[in-house]
Motif scaffolding. Structure first.
Motif, PDB file in Angstrom:
ATOM      1  N   ILE A 224       0.830  -1.214   0.000  1.00 30.20           N
ATOM      2  CA  ILE A 224       0.000   0.000   0.000  1.00 30.20           C
ATOM      3  C   ILE A 224       0.859   1.257   0.000  1.00 30.20           C
ATOM      4  CG2 ILE A 224      -1.690   1.315   1.326  1.00 30.20           C
ATOM      5  CD1 ILE A 224      -2.932  -1.286   2.198  1.00 30.20           C
ATOM      6  N   LEU A 225       1.912   1.315   0.823  1.00 27.92           N
ATOM      7  CA  LEU A 225       2.736   2.519   0.882  1.00 27.92           C
ATOM      8  C   LEU A 225       3.484   2.749  -0.427  1.00 27.92           C
ATOM      9  CD1 LEU A 225       4.159   2.426   4.516  1.00 27.92           C
ATOM     10  CD2 LEU A 225       2.199   3.684   3.616  1.00 27.92           C
ATOM     11  N   ASP A 226       3.914   1.679  -1.078  1.00 27.90           N
ATOM     12  CA  ASP A 226       4.561   1.835  -2.377  1.00 27.90           C
ATOM     13  C   ASP A 226       3.581   2.386  -3.405  1.00 27.90           C
ATOM     14  OD1 ASP A 226       6.814   1.248  -4.310  1.00 27.90           O
ATOM     15  OD2 ASP A 226       5.257  -0.043  -5.150  1.00 27.90           O
ATOM     16  N   ILE A 232       1.153   9.700  -5.288  1.00 23.50           N
ATOM     17  CA  ILE A 232       1.479  11.079  -4.925  1.00 23.50           C
ATOM     18  C   ILE A 232       2.460  11.675  -5.930  1.00 23.50           C
ATOM     19  CG2 ILE A 232       2.596  12.514  -3.176  1.00 23.50           C
ATOM     20  CD1 ILE A 232       1.441  10.686  -1.063  1.00 23.50           C
ATOM     21  N   PHE A 233       3.446  10.884  -6.345  1.00 21.41           N
ATOM     22  CA  PHE A 233       4.417  11.342  -7.338  1.00 21.41           C
ATOM     23  C   PHE A 233       3.712  11.743  -8.628  1.00 21.41           C
ATOM     24  CE2 PHE A 233       7.331  10.648 -10.837  1.00 21.41           C
ATOM     25  CZ  PHE A 233       8.474  11.301 -10.414  1.00 21.41           C
ATOM     26  N   MET A 238       1.580  15.818 -12.293  1.00 20.94           N
ATOM     27  CA  MET A 238       0.476  16.260 -13.136  1.00 20.94           C
ATOM     28  C   MET A 238       0.140  17.727 -12.878  1.00 20.94           C
ATOM     29  SD  MET A 238      -3.310  14.558 -13.495  1.00 20.94           S
ATOM     30  CE  MET A 238      -3.646  14.815 -11.749  1.00 20.94           C
ATOM     31  N   HIS A 239       0.260  18.160 -11.636  1.00 20.60           N
ATOM     32  CA  HIS A 239      -0.064  19.536 -11.271  1.00 20.60           C
ATOM     33  C   HIS A 239       1.171  20.427 -11.190  1.00 20.60           C
ATOM     34  CE1 HIS A 239      -4.336  18.859 -10.406  1.00 20.60           C
ATOM     35  NE2 HIS A 239      -3.957  17.667  -9.944  1.00 20.60           N
ATOM     36  N   GLU A 240       2.288  19.958 -11.758  1.00 18.30           N
ATOM     37  CA  GLU A 240       3.526  20.731 -11.849  1.00 18.30           C
ATOM     38  C   GLU A 240       3.986  21.238 -10.493  1.00 18.30           C
ATOM     39  OE1 GLU A 240       2.817  23.783 -14.692  1.00 18.30           O
ATOM     40  OE2 GLU A 240       2.627  22.403 -16.392  1.00 18.30           O
ATOM     41  N   ARG A 241       3.941  20.362  -9.497  1.00 27.66           N
ATOM     42  CA  ARG A 241       4.385  20.718  -8.145  1.00 27.66           C
ATOM     43  C   ARG A 241       5.537  19.833  -7.680  1.00 27.66           C
ATOM     44  NH1 ARG A 241       1.699  24.403  -9.298  1.00 27.66           N
ATOM     45  NH2 ARG A 241       0.106  25.507  -8.081  1.00 27.66           N
ATOM     46  N   LEU A 242       6.029  18.976  -8.577  1.00 25.02           N
ATOM     47  CA  LEU A 242       7.037  18.004  -8.160  1.00 25.02           C
ATOM     48  C   LEU A 242       8.350  18.690  -7.791  1.00 25.02           C
ATOM     49  CD1 LEU A 242       7.583  14.999  -7.770  1.00 25.02           C
ATOM     50  CD2 LEU A 242       8.362  14.898 -10.131  1.00 25.02           C
ATOM     51  N   ASP A 243       8.792  19.643  -8.603  1.00 22.32           N
ATOM     52  CA  ASP A 243      10.061  20.349  -8.312  1.00 22.32           C
ATOM     53  C   ASP A 243       9.943  21.183  -7.049  1.00 22.32           C
ATOM     54  OD1 ASP A 243      11.115  19.238 -10.566  1.00 22.32           O
ATOM     55  OD2 ASP A 243      10.639  20.947 -11.850  1.00 22.32           O
ATOM     56  N   LYS A 244       8.776  21.789  -6.819  1.00 24.21           N
ATOM     57  CA  LYS A 244       8.626  22.634  -5.640  1.00 24.21           C
ATOM     58  C   LYS A 244       8.543  21.807  -4.371  1.00 24.21           C
ATOM     59  CE  LYS A 244       6.303  26.299  -8.217  1.00 24.21           C
ATOM     60  NZ  LYS A 244       5.114  27.178  -8.331  1.00 24.21           N
TER      61      LYS A 244
END
Length: 244
Positions: A224-226, A232-233, A238-244
């Motif tokens: 489940i955690l994997d 989440i990744f 998708m919402h362009e928040r990964l770098d931030k």
């Protein structure tokens, strides 16, 4: 099947199995032990190794890995390996396969208990505790699918409304489709993410997918955690928040 009578003693059988890797220096050296205990034991007895409350009843066969043979031969060998595994497990569980016996006394045993009295006992399979990969080997679903319902892999973790719940897994149906051995039956098994093959628990009066599966490490932490981490990744990317 005869019902329990007043004074009978129910003996819940708890099986545990786990393929264990032994060495990296001499090929694929593994053991696959099956252990058994019963649910009638006191907690104090279970905590004392000297009481031997858990005993080994079998060593399951581990086939040699064939990496250089053609794919068709490899698939045939896998089916043979699964058949051998089922036959061994059927021998182990044979005392519990009294469902089809016409004798009303089938499945009952007069047992000498610790207090010196004989009791009419009825053993039942209460739990089989494997890890997730081993559960797939025993029940024939594909890896990384839900063991409770027929949820497609690409929908795992998605919200499902109460009126659109996926059907629960029916291992009796899977056995019928596997025994039919037709292209149509194989397609139905494939659509449910189930491998062809008979369920070893089909002759025992239980609902196989209701057996407890409390493997916290494999189910929760690794499973489940994997899945949650990957979800989440993807969401942040998708919402362009990964770098931030």
């Amino acid at each position: 099947m005869a019902m329990l009578r007043l004074g009978d003693t129910l003996v819940p059988l708890i099986f545990m199995s786990d393929g264990t890797h032994l060495s990296n220096f001499a090929g694929d050296k593994k053991k696959w032990p099956v252990y058994i205990t019963i649910g009638n034991l006191s907690l104090k007895s279970c905590q004392m190794p000297s009481t031997h409350t858990v005993v080994m009843v079998a060593l399951l066969p581990i086939p040699i890995k064939n990496r250089t043979i053609p794919q068709k031969r490899l698939d045939e060998q896998r089916q043979t390996n699964q058949k051998v595994l089922n036959e061994v497990l059927q021998r182990v569980l044979q005392p519990l396969t009294f469902k089809q016996s016409p004798n009303p006394k089938s499945g009952y045993y007069n047992v000498l208990c610790a207090d010196g009295n004989f009791r009419r006992c009825k053993p039942v399979l209460a739990a089989w505790l494997p890890h997730c990969a081993e559960y797939s080997d025993l029940h024939h679903p594909e890896r990384h699918v839900c063991s409770w319902c027929e949820c497609p892999m690409n929908e795992l973790g998605d919200y499902v409304p109460s009126d659109k719940q996926h059907p629960r897994r029916d291992y009796n149906l899977y056995t019928m489709l596997s025994d039919a051995n037709t292209n149509e039956a194989d397609a139905k098994l494939s659509s449910r993410n189930v491998h062809q093959g008979s369920n070893v628990f089909r002759h025992i009066p239980i609902i196989a997918n209701n057996l407890p599966k409390p493997d916290i490490l494999q189910t929760m932490q690794i499973g489940i955690l994997d899945h949650l981490q990957k979800w989440i990744f993807h969401f942040m990317k998708m919402h362009e928040r990964l770098d931030k």
